[in-house]
Design an enzyme around this catalytic site. Structure first.
Site, PDB file in Angstrom:
ATOM      1  N   HIS A 130      68.442 -54.135   7.827  1.00 36.30           N
ATOM      2  CA  HIS A 130      67.064 -54.423   8.261  1.00 36.30           C
ATOM      3  C   HIS A 130      66.905 -54.417   9.782  1.00 36.30           C
ATOM      4  O   HIS A 130      65.770 -54.502  10.270  1.00 36.30           O
ATOM      5  CB  HIS A 130      66.604 -55.788   7.737  1.00 36.30           C
ATOM      6  CG  HIS A 130      66.540 -55.902   6.246  1.00 36.30           C
ATOM      7  ND1 HIS A 130      65.824 -55.024   5.458  1.00 36.30           N
ATOM      8  CD2 HIS A 130      67.117 -56.784   5.386  1.00 36.30           C
ATOM      9  CE1 HIS A 130      65.961 -55.376   4.189  1.00 36.30           C
ATOM     10  NE2 HIS A 130      66.744 -56.430   4.107  1.00 36.30           N
ATOM     11  N   ASP A 176      71.357 -51.818  -1.918  1.00 34.81           N
ATOM     12  CA  ASP A 176      70.874 -53.196  -1.763  1.00 34.81           C
ATOM     13  C   ASP A 176      69.486 -53.288  -2.412  1.00 34.81           C
ATOM     14  O   ASP A 176      68.722 -52.323  -2.384  1.00 34.81           O
ATOM     15  CB  ASP A 176      70.802 -53.517  -0.265  1.00 34.81           C
ATOM     16  CG  ASP A 176      70.468 -54.963   0.031  1.00 34.81           C
ATOM     17  OD1 ASP A 176      71.388 -55.712   0.411  1.00 34.81           O
ATOM     18  OD2 ASP A 176      69.281 -55.339  -0.100  1.00 34.81           O
ATOM     19  N   HIS A 189      66.930 -54.624  -1.462  1.00 37.23           N
ATOM     20  CA  HIS A 189      65.838 -54.533  -0.486  1.00 37.23           C
ATOM     21  C   HIS A 189      65.866 -53.176   0.236  1.00 37.23           C
ATOM     22  O   HIS A 189      66.944 -52.620   0.462  1.00 37.23           O
ATOM     23  CB  HIS A 189      65.973 -55.661   0.542  1.00 37.23           C
ATOM     24  CG  HIS A 189      66.033 -57.025  -0.080  1.00 37.23           C
ATOM     25  ND1 HIS A 189      67.218 -57.705  -0.261  1.00 37.23           N
ATOM     26  CD2 HIS A 189      65.056 -57.785  -0.607  1.00 37.23           C
ATOM     27  CE1 HIS A 189      66.956 -58.865  -0.862  1.00 37.23           C
ATOM     28  NE2 HIS A 189      65.665 -58.938  -1.089  1.00 37.23           N
ATOM     29  N   ASP A 229      73.092 -57.836  -3.946  1.00 31.69           N
ATOM     30  CA  ASP A 229      71.906 -58.541  -4.450  1.00 31.69           C
ATOM     31  C   ASP A 229      71.149 -57.710  -5.480  1.00 31.69           C
ATOM     32  O   ASP A 229      70.123 -58.136  -6.005  1.00 31.69           O
ATOM     33  CB  ASP A 229      70.980 -58.966  -3.300  1.00 31.69           C
ATOM     34  CG  ASP A 229      70.726 -57.868  -2.283  1.00 31.69           C
ATOM     35  OD1 ASP A 229      71.101 -56.716  -2.546  1.00 31.69           O
ATOM     36  OD2 ASP A 229      70.144 -58.175  -1.219  1.00 31.69           O
TER      37      ASP A 229
HETATM   38 ZN   LIG Z   1      69.199 -57.273   0.280  1.00 28.90          ZN
END
Ligand SMILES: [Zn+2]
Length: 309
Positions: A126, A163, A165, A246
């Site tokens: 990120h 991931d 996200h 995750d």
């Molecule tokens: Zn994540």
């Protein structure tokens, strides 16, 4: 293929507090899980990774931002965004996290290529050019992609991010370089809110937004199709994996339903492809994953699969 496990004890010095989802217990869980699988543990090539230099980080980040992180840590730390903090040890941790992945790239391009998994934190996918975000300080994998291009002359790099996200930071840091192809499968709509399928970067980004709660096979198939699309007419010299655990069922920060053996299956197939593309070169780096026992199990399955082809 021999697999290196690369980490650095400084990664534990990024002190977020035990109340934060992203804490040092995640790395301890990986070590504990490896030690419960002694055959795997002893087969790995254990490497204490180095620290990335500011010049190396500047392959993807604004030099003023890099200096600001060093200065913040020197002052004892502070808050960087709503989810992201730095402590006194965070400069050492974040430069080690990036440096371990660079060591992985060096091993991948050695005369006898070795695969690597980098057990590092803080995570990276990120982080933006001039800002920390979502637990991430520096884009470990994005920096590694640019480093492979610059240092080792890699002409084409594939990044696969599973991931849960969207790897918005990685996309921002690589989308200007069409020789880097980026595939991200992520829950949608979900944090950080980006990564819709129509967002193709400069044609070098394949975003795969998925709803939560589907059967695991749906995620595996969608990711395989994304990798197919990203490598049609594009033979990578190196495969980088943003390995977020995750995406496993039960994670408090995601709603995917994968089990460790599904990630092992994806890893094995990617290993077979890498064997055909680029002497098997894969460097994988830890991103998210917040149920610590699941992270340990996921990493063990992933490592077995990396070693399998
Ligand atoms: Zn994540």
């Amino acid at each position: 293929m021999t697999v290196a496990f690369i980490s650095n004890s400084d990664c534990g010095r990024h002190d977020t507090g035990w109340g934060a989802p992203e804490h040092v217990g995640r790395l301890r869980a990986i070590t504990a899980a490896l030690k419960n699988d002694l055959d795997l543990f002893t087969s790995l090539h254990h490497v204490e990774g180095r620290h990335a230099t500011p010049d190396e980080l500047a392959l993807a980040h604004d030099p003023a931002y890099i200096r600001s992180i060093e200065a913040l840590a020197a002052r004892g730390g502070g808050r960087l965004d709503a989810d992201t903090v730095a402590s006194e040890g965070s400069w050492a941790a974040a430069t080690a996290a990036a440096g371990c992945v660079l060591d992985g790239v060096d091993l991948a391009f050695a005369p006898q290529p070795m695969r690597a998994f980098c057990g590092v934190r803080p995570p990276g996918h990120h982080a933006l050019r001039d800002a920390a975000m979502g637990f991430c300080l520096f884009g470990n994998v994005a920096v590694a992609a640019h480093y492979a291009r610059r240092k080792h002359g890699a002409e084409r790099v594939l990044i696969v991010d599973w991931d849960v996200h969207h790897g918005n930071g990685t996309q921002a840091l690589v989308e200007q370089d069409e020789a880097i192809h980026f595939v991200s499968m992520h829950q949608w709509p979900w944090y950080p809110g980006t990564g819709e399928a129509g967002d193709r970067g400069n044609g070098n980004v394949w975003n795969i937004p998925m709803p939560p709660g589907l059967e695991p096979a749906a995620y595996v198939t969608a990711l395989e199709r994304g990798i197919d699309a990203a490598t049609a007419g594009f033979t990578p010299d190196l495969v980088l994996i943003s390995a977020g655990f995750d995406c496993l069922r039960g994670d408090p920060l995601g709603g995917f339903t994968l089990e460790p053996h599904h990630l092992a299956e994806v890893t094995r197939r990617l290993g077979q492809r890498a064997d055909a593309w680029c002497r098997g070169r894969i460097v994988s780096a830890l991103e998210g994953g917040y149920l610590v026992g699941r992270v340990g199990d996921g990493v063990v399955a992933h490592l077995h699969a990396l070693a399998a082809t």
